[in-house]
Enzyme design. Structure first.
Site, PDB file in Angstrom:
ATOM      1  N   GLU A  21       0.739  -1.310   0.123  1.00 37.45           N
ATOM      2  CA  GLU A  21       0.156  -0.084  -0.342  1.00 37.45           C
ATOM      3  C   GLU A  21       0.886   1.403   0.399  1.00 37.45           C
ATOM      4  O   GLU A  21       0.362   2.263   0.454  1.00 37.45           O
ATOM      5  CB  GLU A  21      -0.803  -0.333   1.086  1.00 37.45           C
ATOM      6  N   ARG A  64      15.242   9.546 -23.649  1.00 34.78           N
ATOM      7  CA  ARG A  64      15.151   9.369 -24.417  1.00 34.78           C
ATOM      8  C   ARG A  64      15.061  10.868 -25.118  1.00 34.78           C
ATOM      9  O   ARG A  64      15.714  11.849 -25.705  1.00 34.78           O
ATOM     10  CB  ARG A  64      13.409   9.377 -25.472  1.00 34.78           C
ATOM     11  N   ASP A 122       7.637  15.182 -31.380  1.00 37.05           N
ATOM     12  CA  ASP A 122       6.081  14.388 -30.801  1.00 37.05           C
ATOM     13  C   ASP A 122       4.589  14.535 -29.874  1.00 37.05           C
ATOM     14  O   ASP A 122       4.664  15.983 -29.860  1.00 37.05           O
ATOM     15  CB  ASP A 122       7.143  14.685 -29.033  1.00 37.05           C
TER      16      ASP A 122
END
Ligand code: 6GU
Length: 241
Positions: A121, A169, A184
């Protein structure tokens, strides 16, 4: 070139084997990133190497104890490589702030990231509180709790992989064509908050489906306008704006 250092603390170091592959693996080989994975259980002191306990106040499930985390994080911090480096602690959790491309860009400018991967948790809240307190921990650059989205994973490991790939990246030299980053989906600047439209390669006809005529027109202005329009259409149809 400065190497980006990434430390990952987890009870499942094997989760990070895929980092050896593809783009991130190549960036490691080339010395662009230096990723070190640590087993949290190496910082336990009891015979059973336990890392969890029941929550105060009751409730279902188990929480991760603060003590192994404190030991592991202090050990990582003391293994400093370059002078004047302070690590940023990233804790993946569904209750964190949403991961965005903007955060990925920000963290790509950071020379040392440490990921604390919780299971069960989550991690005792005092860990984030302690390392995020600049008065208590001036040798840390702060704490960010971050979520991938509104669903629950079994632990932070997959989220850490996602964040490491999104950040890596963006580092100089990892993606060869710099334009593929500026174009992108969610890129900063003109493409902010936009997803990319559809793209096509050969053959021009495939199973009766044609490539849009504009893309073979050779008219770069028309192509740019068409792509901008397609990005708007796709973004709206995905209810992202
Ligand atoms: Cl970062 N962790 C976990 N355990 N579940 C998630 C998440 C993170 N983001 C979305 N669900």
């Amino acid at each position: 070139m400065t190497t980006t250092r990434i430390d990952v603390i987890t009870i499942f170091p094997d989760y990070f084997a895929p980092l050896q592959l593809s783009l991130v693996g190549k960036a490691m080989t080339e010395g662009i990133i230096d990723i070190r994975v640590h087993d949290l259980r190496d910082h336990t002191t009891d015979r059973h190497r336990s890392v969890d306990d029941t929550p105060y106040g009751g409730g279902p499930g188990m929480l991760m104890s603060p003590e192994p985390w404190g030991m592991a994080l202090d050990a990582v911090r003391s293994a400093q490589q370059a002078p004047n480096q302070r690590p940023l602690l990233i804790i993946p959790t569904p209750s964190g702030e949403p991961l965005t491309q903007e955060l990925a860009h920000r963290w790509a400018e950071t020379d040392w990231l440490v990921f604390a991967c919780g299971r069960y948790e989550g991690i005792d809240a005092r860990v984030a509180q302690y390392y995020g307190d600049a008065k208590v921990c001036p040798d840390w650059a702060g704490v960010r709790e971050v979520s991938l989205g509104n669903y629950v994973l079994a632990g932070g490991e997959v989220a850490a992989l996602v964040i490491i790939e999104a950040v890596s990246r963006l580092l100089p030299g990892v993606v060869s064509n710099a334009d593929s980053i500026t174009d992108d989906s969610f890129a900063l600047g003109a493409m902010a908050d936009l997803v990319e439209g559809p793209s096509f390669t050969r053959p021009r006809t495939w199973r009766g489906l044609e490539v849009p005529e504009v893309l073979v027109s050779g008219n770069h202005e028309r192509i740019a306008a068409w792509r901008a329009e397609q990005a708007q259409i796709r973004t709206q149809s995905r209810h992202l704006r």
